[in-house]
Design an enzyme around this catalytic site. Structure first.
Site, PDB file in Angstrom:
ATOM      1  N   HIS A  27       0.821  -1.208   0.000  1.00 24.87           N
ATOM      2  CA  HIS A  27       0.000   0.000   0.000  1.00 24.87           C
ATOM      3  C   HIS A  27       0.863   1.268   0.000  1.00 24.87           C
ATOM      4  O   HIS A  27       2.069   1.238   0.298  1.00 24.87           O
ATOM      5  CB  HIS A  27      -0.912   0.012   1.224  1.00 24.87           C
ATOM      6  CG  HIS A  27      -0.139  -0.048   2.521  1.00 24.87           C
ATOM      7  ND1 HIS A  27       0.488   1.045   3.073  1.00 24.87           N
ATOM      8  CD2 HIS A  27       0.118  -1.090   3.348  1.00 24.87           C
ATOM      9  CE1 HIS A  27       1.096   0.696   4.188  1.00 24.87           C
ATOM     10  NE2 HIS A  27       0.887  -0.597   4.383  1.00 24.87           N
ATOM     11  N   GLU A  40      -2.171  -7.385   7.204  1.00 26.76           N
ATOM     12  CA  GLU A  40      -0.811  -7.334   7.725  1.00 26.76           C
ATOM     13  C   GLU A  40      -0.689  -8.202   8.975  1.00 26.76           C
ATOM     14  O   GLU A  40      -1.692  -8.644   9.557  1.00 26.76           O
ATOM     15  CB  GLU A  40      -0.438  -5.878   8.046  1.00 26.76           C
ATOM     16  CG  GLU A  40       0.964  -5.653   8.579  1.00 26.76           C
ATOM     17  CD  GLU A  40       2.059  -6.156   7.644  1.00 26.76           C
ATOM     18  OE1 GLU A  40       2.176  -7.391   7.502  1.00 26.76           O
ATOM     19  OE2 GLU A  40       2.797  -5.328   7.096  1.00 26.76           O
ATOM     20  N   ARG A  49      -5.854   1.125   4.268  1.00 29.49           N
ATOM     21  CA  ARG A  49      -4.679   1.562   3.503  1.00 29.49           C
ATOM     22  C   ARG A  49      -4.469   0.719   2.246  1.00 29.49           C
ATOM     23  O   ARG A  49      -4.037   1.231   1.215  1.00 29.49           O
ATOM     24  CB  ARG A  49      -3.428   1.553   4.389  1.00 29.49           C
ATOM     25  CG  ARG A  49      -3.089   0.228   5.067  1.00 29.49           C
ATOM     26  CD  ARG A  49      -1.997   0.472   6.107  1.00 29.49           C
ATOM     27  NE  ARG A  49      -1.484  -0.710   6.762  1.00 29.49           N
ATOM     28  CZ  ARG A  49      -1.968  -1.240   7.872  1.00 29.49           C
ATOM     29  NH1 ARG A  49      -3.054  -0.703   8.444  1.00 29.49           N
ATOM     30  NH2 ARG A  49      -1.395  -2.296   8.425  1.00 29.49           N
ATOM     31  N   ASN A  54       3.104   5.371   8.810  1.00 32.66           N
ATOM     32  CA  ASN A  54       4.396   5.230   8.146  1.00 32.66           C
ATOM     33  C   ASN A  54       5.193   6.525   8.265  1.00 32.66           C
ATOM     34  O   ASN A  54       6.392   6.515   8.539  1.00 32.66           O
ATOM     35  CB  ASN A  54       4.226   4.921   6.658  1.00 32.66           C
ATOM     36  CG  ASN A  54       3.696   3.534   6.375  1.00 32.66           C
ATOM     37  OD1 ASN A  54       3.004   3.343   5.382  1.00 32.66           O
ATOM     38  ND2 ASN A  54       4.008   2.552   7.206  1.00 32.66           N
TER      39      ASN A  54
END
Length: 231
Positions: free
Chosen positions: A10, A83, A59, A16
Site C-alpha cells: 500500500h 498485515e 490503507r 508510516n
C-alpha cells in the site's frame, strides 16, 4: 503457460510517516500515499492486470481503489491478506518497542516463527494468506494477464517466502518492501521428466503442484516520500 503474480504494498500512511507500527490497526493513507498509489497505477497500466485482490484494511483498500480506477478493474477484498498482527506493539514506534521490549525486535527480524506479545508470527501470516493465492490458481482465468494483490510489507514478504518454498531461516533474506513497490513471481506447472509435455499447461490435475519462481523484489521505479515503518 506461465502465470504471473504481482504483490504490491500500500501507499504511505500517516503511521508510516511518523514511524509507528500498524499491524491490524486501520490507518489511512497520507497525501503522499495517494500520490504513490497514482504513480503505481501508471506503472502498472501496461501489465495487462486481469484482477485485483486486496486486504480489507483501509490503507490497502484505498491503494487498490486508486489503481483499479486507472486500470478499469474492481478490486475484491479478502481479510486473509491483512498485515501481521503485532499485538502489544501496535501503535508504538520502534524506539518505544525497543525501550519496553529490549532485544525483541532483533529476534522478530531473524526468527519468522516468533511473534510479538499477543501477536502472530510471519509463518502464521503466510499460512493464512497462502490459500488466497491457491484459490485464485484454481478458479481464476489467468490467460488475460497477471493478478495484482494489494497488501502489506510484512505479509507480502512472508507470502513471497512461502510461495517460493523457502526454509524458515531464509525468510530474512528479503529487505523491507517500500510503499507501492512490489514483489513479482511466476508460476509454472511442475515438470514431470517422464512426460516432458506435461509441464506446458496448467490443468485441474496439476495446478495444486505449481512451482513458483522469483522475478523481482522492490520493483517500481517512482518513489514519492519515504518508506516509513515496515509494518
Amino acid at each position: 503457460m506461465t502465470r504471473r503474480l504481482i504483490l504490491i504494498r500500500h501507499g504511505q500512511t500517516t503511521y508510516n510517516a511518523t514511524g509507528r507500527m500498524q499491524g491490524h490497526l486501520d490507518t489511512e493513507l497520507s497525501e503522499v500515499g495517494y500520490e504513490q498509489a497514482k504513480g503505481a497505477a501508471a506503472m502498472l497500466r501496461d501489465k495487462n492486470i486481469s484482477a485485483i485482490v486486496c486486504s480489507d484494511l483501509i490503507r490497502a483498500r484505498e491503494t487498490a481503489r486508486v489503481i483499479g480506477e486507472e486500470l478499469g478493474l474492481e478490486p475484491s477484498i479478502d481479510a486473509r491478506l491483512r498485515e501481521t498482527n503485532l499485538g502489544d506493539w501496535q501503535g508504538m514506534s520502534s524506539v518505544e518497542v525497543d525501550e519496553e521490549f529490549p532485544g525483541a525486535r532483533a529476534i522478530w527480524r531473524h526468527d519468522p516463527t516468533w511473534a510479538p506479545p499477543q501477536g502472530e508470527s510471519r509463518v502464521d501470516v503466510a499460512k493464512r494468506a497462502r490459500p488466497v493465492i491457491d484459490e485464485l490458481m484454481r478458479t481464476h482465468d489467468w490467460s488475460p494477464g497477471p493478478v495484482l494483490v494489494v497488501g502489506h510489507g510484512g505479509a507480502i514478504s512472508a507470502l513471497t517466502c512461502n510461495l517460493l518454498g523457502l526454509e524458515h531461516k531464509q525468510y530474512g533474506i528479503l529487505s523491507g518492501l517500500k510503499n507501492t513497490h512490489w514483489s513479482q513471481l511466476a508460476a509454472r506447472p511442475d515438470f514431470n521428466p517422464g512426460n516432458p509435455t506435461s509441464s506446458l499447461e496448467f490443468t485441474p490435475d496439476n495446478v495444486d503442484g505449481a512451482k513458483w519462481y522469483f522475478d523481482g523484489w522492490n520493483m517500481g521505479a517512482h518513489v514519492v516520500g519515504g518508506a516509513g515503518a515496515d509494518v
